[in-house]
Design an enzyme around this catalytic site. Sequence first.
Site, PDB file in Angstrom:
ATOM      1  N   SER A 195      10.069  12.712  -4.843  1.00 40.40           N
ATOM      2  CA  SER A 195      10.195  12.379  -3.604  1.00 40.40           C
ATOM      3  C   SER A 195      11.627  13.794  -2.776  1.00 40.40           C
ATOM      4  CB  SER A 195       9.393  11.316  -3.184  1.00 40.40           C
ATOM      5  OG  SER A 195       9.129  11.181  -1.831  1.00 40.40           O
TER       6      SER A 195
ATOM      7  N   LYS B  70       4.916   7.612  -7.641  1.00 49.26           N
ATOM      8  CA  LYS B  70       4.998   8.237  -7.113  1.00 49.26           C
ATOM      9  C   LYS B  70       3.344   8.182  -6.427  1.00 49.26           C
ATOM     10  CE  LYS B  70       6.232  12.402  -4.788  1.00 49.26           C
ATOM     11  NZ  LYS B  70       5.537  12.790  -3.626  1.00 49.26           N
TER      12      LYS B  70
ATOM     13  N   HIS C  37       3.295   5.401  -3.837  1.00 49.90           N
ATOM     14  CA  HIS C  37       4.849   5.900  -2.788  1.00 49.90           C
ATOM     15  C   HIS C  37       3.761   6.774  -2.045  1.00 49.90           C
ATOM     16  CE1 HIS C  37       7.179   9.348  -1.079  1.00 49.90           C
ATOM     17  NE2 HIS C  37       8.371   8.608  -0.656  1.00 49.90           N
ATOM     18  N   ASN C  38       3.002   7.944  -2.283  1.00 44.42           N
ATOM     19  CA  ASN C  38       1.757   8.949  -1.287  1.00 44.42           C
ATOM     20  C   ASN C  38       1.094   8.054  -0.801  1.00 44.42           C
ATOM     21  OD1 ASN C  38       3.976  10.789  -2.907  1.00 44.42           O
ATOM     22  ND2 ASN C  38       2.458  11.962  -2.208  1.00 44.42           N
TER      23      ASN C  38
ATOM     24  N   GLU D 122       2.678   5.859   1.698  1.00 47.76           N
ATOM     25  CA  GLU D 122       3.406   7.841   2.733  1.00 47.76           C
ATOM     26  C   GLU D 122       2.388   7.706   3.777  1.00 47.76           C
ATOM     27  OE1 GLU D 122       5.018  11.437   1.296  1.00 47.76           O
ATOM     28  OE2 GLU D 122       3.639  11.776   1.911  1.00 47.76           O
TER      29      GLU D 122
END
Length: 480
Positions: A132, A186, A189-190, A193
């Site tokens: 990232s 990940k 995480h997105n 985000e």
Amino acid sequence: MDKVKSDIGVLGLGVMGAMLALNFAGNGFNVALFNRTASKAQQLKDDNPDLTQRLFAHETVERFVAGLARPRVILLMVNAGSAVDEQLAVLRDLLDEGDIIIDAGNTDFNDTRARNARFDGTGIHFVGMGVSGGEQGARHGPSIMVGGDPAIWTRLRPLLEPISAKYNGSPCVAWLGRDGAGHFVKTVHNGIEYADMQMIAEIYAILRDGVGFDASRIARIFESWNQRGLSSYLIEITAAVLAESDAATGKPLVDLIVDEAGQKGTGRWSVIEAQKLGVGATTLEAAVAARSMSAQREERARASEIYAGLQAVNGRFASDGEGIAELEAALETAKIIAYAQGYEVMAAASVEFGWDLPMAEIARIWRAGCIIRSVFLQDIMAAYGDAGHQGNLLAHPAFAARVQKGQAALRSVVARAVTAGIPVPALSAALAYFDDLRRARGVANLVQGQRDYFGAHTFRMLDRDGVHHHQWASAEAEAV
Ligand code: 6PG
């Protein structure tokens, strides 16, 4: 044949692959390069004369593999999906026992788990790794989330720590768990985000459509917030995007950008997995839905004409310091709730897939390099590092106190936005999540009654053991 054998090979020289290759070379590693369009490898070498001694361009995948020191390490940076499988099929016949293939793309962790299983027993190690930080992160220091066999992590660590982002000298890379753990983290995480970006956009909507500020005024507000608790990469770039002028017209560029959000899919995957895990990640879901809604631009244009008569009650937002401070507090509070949801998804997956995800470590490596990097992650790291804390972030005393204090601002802002007809799906979902979480007696008792009425799905009762099906008199009467 290269006399010098490269320490790592990068296969796939799109933006992220090329930047990672330069990052490795800049950190003193010899890097073998290959791309399906073979000329890209030589082009990357030619475009970076200062690193040319470390870059070894190859025209065929066979020479690429032959140019690697053994046991080999290859980093794949190709489009998620079939492109990964295509490359794995080619490489599998060229590699030997002990070699490592890393998929560093935005891959669906379910694919990574399956691929990991396919390589079991072959002697070749497959690693799914989340990266990232976008282009600049890849070039100068991303946050790296590693999955796979822990024994392989000891071999990758000397390669990945130097290229990772650093937070006060601490490398933002960690092994998080077996098989798909790296790609799963990940993906979440997105999802976070997306939620963070959407909530920021909703505060922008209030300032633009509710208060009536122009882009440069709003930019200054976000700039000031970036000096305090909301300090983060996303707040920083929000101020920059809002402050940018269009060279051709001199107008604020943001006012000329079409209001349709793209989404390559990772945020969507995070909410699909949340649903499959039975975790309510309502703010992340609202953010993904908001992107989908934004893409229905023609439908929105038609609806705006149909409902033109509905004059929203604007001006309900104070433009003075107090009103702006309330927006800041509302965003900070909603952000805590959104991150808590993301962590709940990871906690459920950790149990489901047997990963034992290190929650404090995840916050530690998100403090720098990644898109959601922020001061705030230090607090999350401290909370999960607190041996006494288990479970939802909102149950940790430090966060409970912050949300207790900020929930009034979030409630006021959501109420005003709703009254003004300004959609705040992510902010309102955060508030509703909080209110639902803190409600000891919810309303699912009625849902259970309804389910038992039409489907005899049974229910439990407060004052007696067992599961019950009620003989609903009216149901029977209706059935006659
Ligand atoms: C990151 C970003 C990045 C993101 C792409 C596409 O962590 O560097 O999350 O991986 O996935 O920029 O983003 P969208 O999903 O918004 O298309």
